[in-house]
Design an enzyme around this catalytic site. Structure first.
Site, mmCIF file in Angstrom:
data_model
loop_
_atom_site.group_PDB
_atom_site.id
_atom_site.type_symbol
_atom_site.label_atom_id
_atom_site.label_comp_id
_atom_site.label_asym_id
_atom_site.label_seq_id
_atom_site.Cartn_x
_atom_site.Cartn_y
_atom_site.Cartn_z
ATOM 1 N N HIS A 179 2.891 -4.682 2.681
ATOM 2 C CA HIS A 179 4.021 -4.057 3.371
ATOM 3 C C HIS A 179 3.871 -4.179 4.889
ATOM 4 O O HIS A 179 4.855 -4.427 5.598
ATOM 5 C CB HIS A 179 4.125 -2.580 2.978
ATOM 6 N N HIS B 34 -2.116 3.248 1.405
ATOM 7 C CA HIS B 34 -3.111 2.259 1.800
ATOM 8 C C HIS B 34 -4.133 2.940 2.698
ATOM 9 O O HIS B 34 -3.806 3.886 3.434
ATOM 10 C CB HIS B 34 -2.465 1.083 2.556
ATOM 11 N N ASP C 175 -6.782 -1.160 5.697
ATOM 12 C CA ASP C 175 -5.837 -2.128 5.130
ATOM 13 C C ASP C 175 -4.727 -2.456 6.123
ATOM 14 O O ASP C 175 -4.350 -3.624 6.293
ATOM 15 C CB ASP C 175 -5.215 -1.575 3.846
#
EC number: 2.7.8.27
Length: 365
Positions: free
Chosen positions: A229, A272, A276
């Site tokens: 994302h 996350h 990350d």
């Protein structure tokens, strides 16, 4: 009169050269005869040029190139190759998520790793939906902007290559290191334990839903290192800003706010780890900046001992895509579809300047 003519003849003979071989002088042809023979036009043209250079001594003669070469060839077939490369790596990512999901340890046995952001910020359930909606908006804006670009084939192959390479990196990092889930709220799908047919169905479900939670396709765990994302939110903003006019600051600001808010919402939703997101942002921005620096600088397209960027593993692919592109791409826009030539032809008669002067002379007489 005879005495005067005799004196002129003697004077003319004295002025002639003493060499007997040169006593014959070719008579000058009249202008009419030269024009008949076709020799008058070049001489008059050259004499006109000489007179022009004497009249305007400050003018500089510029040598025009013999062949006009297109600086930005479209080469749609290369864009097609880049698109296939991107699609392959995106599909490979879904396959890798399905494989890694089988190795994720249960959250009861392996609790989430400690994360400083999670220690200070409590989880907000709806934040991840906001992040995905922002990503959809940015992707929609970028696709719309890309359709109106004049050199959309060059920009399109750059986008496909960069996003394909980023997701290839993501496949590697996911496979080599499997992290536990970031929070106890995760509801991972049950493991299939070797059921190949069910795995194929999961892969197709991920592809059809775009891997989004709002579509119900994000049911697998293990795709944490690094955040896909964040890659999408960052890369779309970078391309939107790079290939839009600089004075569209309000447009850039809106897209930046959408991207930044989406990335923050990933962390607020505890979907996350912070590492990350940091790794995803770092890799995305560096690959984008490196690629465009090499594409815009002619010297960086050549493999040499001093060009350390040419040692990247993807340099041959980059050279294949960018070798015919000369310089930075100008920010030009055009309609996505070209209308037929006859649609905008005027029925009015067109006149040249010579015809107009002739008609004016006829009217005056």
């Amino acid at each position: 009169m005879d005495i005067i003519e005799t004196a002129k003849l003697e004077e003319h003979l004295e002025n002639q050269p003493s060499d007997p071989t040169n006593t014959y002088a070719r008579p000058a042809e009249p202008v009419e005869e030269e024009n008949k023979n076709g020799n008058g036009k070049p001489k008059s043209l050259s004499s006109g040029l000489r007179k022009g250079t004497k009249k305007y001594p400050d003018y500089i003669q510029i040598a025009m190139p013999t062949e006009s070469r297109n600086k930005f060839p479209l080469e749609w077939w290369k864009t097609g190759i880049a698109f296939i490369y991107a699609v392959f790596n995106l599909v490979l990512t879904t396959v890798m998520i399905t494989v890694v999901h089988e190795r994720v340890p249960p959250k009861e046995l392996s609790p989430p790793l400690p994360d400083k952001f999670f220690d200070y910020i409590d989880r907000v359930k709806w934040a991840f939906s906001v992040s995905e909606i922002n990503g959809i908006i940015l992707v929609g804006l970028w696709i719309t902007q890309w359709l109106f670009l004049r050199y959309k084939s060059i920009v399109g192959r750059r986008f496909c290559f960069i996003i394909g390479t980023l997701y290839l990196y993501r496949c590697i990092t996911m496979y080599v290191t499997t992290l536990p889930v970031p929070g106890m709220h995760f509801q991972c799908a049950p493991k299939l334990n070797g059921d190949s047919q069910a795995k194929v169905q999961r892969i197709l479900r991920l592809i059809s839903g775009g891997g989004l939670s709002i579509t119900g396709s994000h049911i697998l765990c293990g795709d944490f290192l690094f955040s896909g994302h964040t890659v999408t939110l960052t890369l779309t903003y970078l391309f939107i800003k790079e290939y839009s006019p600089r004075h569209f600051w309000w447009y850039h600001l809106i897209c930046w706010l959408l991207s930044a808010a989406g990335i923050i919402c990933i962390l607020v939703a505890h979907e996350h780890y912070t590492i990350d997101v940091i790794i995803a942002y770092y890799i995305t921005t560096r690959l984008f900046w490196w690629y465009h620096s090499m594409a815009n600088e002619k010297n960086l397209k050549v493999s040499s001992q001093t060009n350390f960027l040419s040692r990247a593993w993807w340099f041959p692919i980059f050279y294949f895509f960018e070798k015919n592109v000369q310089g930075s791409i100008p920010c030009c826009f055009s309609w996505p579809l070209s209308w037929p030539p006859g649609c905008f032809k005027s029925s009015c008669k067109k006149y040249s300047r010579v015809q107009k002067i002739g008609e004016d002379n006829e009217k005056s007489t």
